[in-house]
Scaffold this motif. Sequence first.
Motif, short mmCIF file in Angstrom:
data_model
loop_
_atom_site.label_atom_id
_atom_site.label_comp_id
_atom_site.label_asym_id
_atom_site.label_seq_id
_atom_site.Cartn_x
_atom_site.Cartn_y
_atom_site.Cartn_z
N ASN A 63 0.94 -1.08 -0.06
CA ASN A 63 0.00 -0.04 0.20
C ASN A 63 0.97 1.22 0.20
OD1 ASN A 63 -2.42 1.45 0.24
ND2 ASN A 63 -2.12 1.50 2.67
N CYS A 64 0.27 2.34 -0.21
CA CYS A 64 1.15 3.72 0.02
C CYS A 64 0.15 4.86 0.07
CB CYS A 64 1.97 3.72 -1.41
SG CYS A 64 0.95 4.06 -2.87
N HIS A 65 0.64 6.03 0.31
CA HIS A 65 -0.28 7.14 0.32
C HIS A 65 0.21 7.97 -0.88
CE1 HIS A 65 -1.98 11.09 1.14
NE2 HIS A 65 -2.88 10.44 1.95
N TRP A 66 -0.69 8.70 -1.53
CA TRP A 66 -0.51 9.23 -2.73
C TRP A 66 0.61 10.61 -2.90
CZ3 TRP A 66 -5.47 8.24 -1.04
CH2 TRP A 66 -6.10 9.54 -0.60
N GLU A 67 0.47 11.13 -1.69
CA GLU A 67 1.34 12.71 -1.49
C GLU A 67 2.78 12.25 -1.12
OE1 GLU A 67 0.13 15.55 -2.04
OE2 GLU A 67 -2.06 15.33 -1.78
N ASP A 68 3.55 13.11 -1.39
CA ASP A 68 4.99 12.84 -1.27
C ASP A 68 5.31 12.85 0.34
OD1 ASP A 68 5.52 12.38 -3.73
OD2 ASP A 68 6.33 14.23 -4.14
N SER A 69 4.80 13.77 0.92
CA SER A 69 4.88 14.08 2.19
C SER A 69 3.72 14.81 2.78
CB SER A 69 5.98 14.79 2.82
OG SER A 69 6.12 16.00 2.01
N GLY A 70 3.45 15.13 4.28
CA GLY A 70 2.49 16.02 4.63
C GLY A 70 2.09 15.44 6.00
N ALA A 71 0.85 15.96 6.45
CA ALA A 71 0.42 15.65 7.61
C ALA A 71 -0.50 14.67 7.63
CB ALA A 71 -0.25 17.06 8.34
N PHE A 72 -0.23 13.37 7.60
CA PHE A 72 -1.07 12.35 7.28
C PHE A 72 -0.39 11.17 8.27
CE2 PHE A 72 -0.70 14.51 3.14
CZ PHE A 72 -2.01 14.57 2.96
N THR A 73 -0.71 11.14 9.51
CA THR A 73 -0.35 10.43 10.27
C THR A 73 -0.70 8.95 10.34
OG1 THR A 73 -0.80 11.88 12.07
CG2 THR A 73 -0.45 9.73 13.06
N GLY A 74 0.50 8.22 10.36
CA GLY A 74 0.50 6.73 10.27
C GLY A 74 0.77 6.20 8.53
N GLU A 75 0.96 7.10 7.89
CA GLU A 75 0.82 6.77 6.45
C GLU A 75 2.26 6.85 5.86
OE1 GLU A 75 -1.65 6.16 3.98
OE2 GLU A 75 -3.10 6.05 5.91
N ILE A 76 2.41 6.13 4.76
CA ILE A 76 3.80 5.95 4.07
C ILE A 76 3.79 6.32 2.46
CG2 ILE A 76 5.64 4.39 3.47
CD1 ILE A 76 5.12 4.05 6.45
N SER A 77 4.58 7.13 2.14
CA SER A 77 4.81 7.67 0.80
C SER A 77 5.57 6.79 -0.20
CB SER A 77 5.29 9.01 0.66
OG SER A 77 6.78 9.00 0.92
N VAL A 78 5.31 7.16 -1.33
CA VAL A 78 6.02 6.44 -2.32
C VAL A 78 7.62 6.49 -2.22
CG1 VAL A 78 6.25 5.60 -4.63
CG2 VAL A 78 3.87 6.15 -3.90
N GLN A 79 7.87 7.66 -2.04
CA GLN A 79 9.42 8.19 -2.02
C GLN A 79 10.07 7.31 -0.87
OE1 GLN A 79 11.05 9.50 -3.99
NE2 GLN A 79 9.45 9.99 -5.35
N MET A 80 9.21 7.36 0.26
CA MET A 80 9.76 6.19 1.34
C MET A 80 10.14 4.92 1.14
SD MET A 80 7.44 8.08 4.26
CE MET A 80 7.36 9.70 4.98
N ILE A 81 9.11 4.26 0.41
CA ILE A 81 9.29 2.99 0.00
C ILE A 81 10.20 2.92 -1.06
CG2 ILE A 81 7.92 1.16 -1.42
CD1 ILE A 81 5.50 2.61 -0.22
N LYS A 82 10.31 3.73 -2.05
CA LYS A 82 11.39 3.77 -3.17
C LYS A 82 12.74 3.73 -2.65
CE LYS A 82 12.74 6.05 -7.35
NZ LYS A 82 12.50 6.88 -8.21
N GLU A 83 13.20 4.33 -1.47
CA GLU A 83 14.55 4.70 -0.98
C GLU A 83 14.88 3.35 -0.38
OE1 GLU A 83 15.04 8.78 0.71
OE2 GLU A 83 16.23 7.48 2.03
N LEU A 84 13.86 2.28 0.09
CA LEU A 84 14.18 0.91 0.51
C LEU A 84 14.55 0.07 -0.55
CD1 LEU A 84 11.72 1.15 3.48
CD2 LEU A 84 14.31 1.90 3.42
N GLY A 85 14.69 0.53 -1.79
CA GLY A 85 14.87 -0.60 -2.89
C GLY A 85 13.60 -1.45 -3.45
N THR A 86 12.61 -0.85 -2.96
CA THR A 86 11.41 -1.53 -3.48
C THR A 86 11.22 -1.25 -5.01
OG1 THR A 86 10.45 -1.04 -1.35
CG2 THR A 86 8.86 -1.77 -2.83
N LYS A 87 10.70 -2.13 -5.87
CA LYS A 87 10.22 -2.00 -7.14
C LYS A 87 8.74 -1.77 -7.33
CE LYS A 87 11.10 -4.16 -11.59
NZ LYS A 87 11.43 -5.44 -12.28
N TYR A 88 8.00 -2.58 -6.67
CA TYR A 88 6.46 -2.47 -6.90
C TYR A 88 5.71 -2.09 -5.69
CZ TYR A 88 7.39 -5.95 -10.95
OH TYR A 88 7.79 -6.25 -11.96
#
Length: 247
Positions: A63-88
């Motif tokens: 799963n992910c959130h659609w915003e890059d960052s912001g006041a969304f407690t408990g959510e994870i952005s795509v950029q955060m996921i990407k930095e961990l070497g995730t492809k999908y």
Amino acid sequence: MNFTPIIAANWKMHKTPNESIKFYENLKSSCKNLNNIEIILSVPFTSLSSFDAEPPFFKAAQNCHWEDSGAFTGEISVQMIKELGTKYVIVGHSERRHIFGEKNSDINLKIISISKSGLKPIICVGETLSDRENNNTENVLNDQLKQALKNMKDIDNITIAYEPVWAIGTGLTAGENQIKSAHLKIKEILLGLYPKSQDIHVLYGGSVKPKNAKSLIKVPGVSGFLIGGASLNINSFTSIINNVNII
Ligand code: PGA
């Protein structure tokens, strides 16, 4: 099948980071001689940093959130996921739709965000039992795909997972004819929306097990699996991989 098959595990809310590392190490040593196959491990967010996947293994978020960052407690952005070497990133799984109230419009924003980042969305679609009983399967697939892909210029980077909701975690598998017609319908809908697109992967999900994997992978239109329960156990997951790898 014209594609490199994709075998994707969906661990849902299972396995700690340590259990995930152990599983990955076991998997690497039990899957020898892999050729022409892609294996995706969709792990909890907390396990994404616990191991570095090497091809043909790849990591996915669920799963992910659609915003890059912001006041969304408990959510994870795509950029955060990407930095961990995730492809999908899996989007629109039926549990997200039905338990967490995720709408097609949310799924659409997530797909746009994932695609912009260069990661690949695995978009889950599928009908409920009452949709099927009311002969509504094609309408549901059409609606889910159209809304999910709104404002997407192309679909070169996407993978679809057809998962009839009534077959998930129930031990019931859709019949081969049902799967074939749903997969071919999905391809037809996509071709209608994107006439210039190349053929894309359409995975089947819903109670895939070692005993049915060999025949399901041969169903026309099926180019891999999204696997829940049977992906949690090293023996059953390896056995599914081996059954597909020899095709
Ligand atoms: P299952 O789950 O294989 O346990 O039916 C599939 C999924 O939820 O992706």
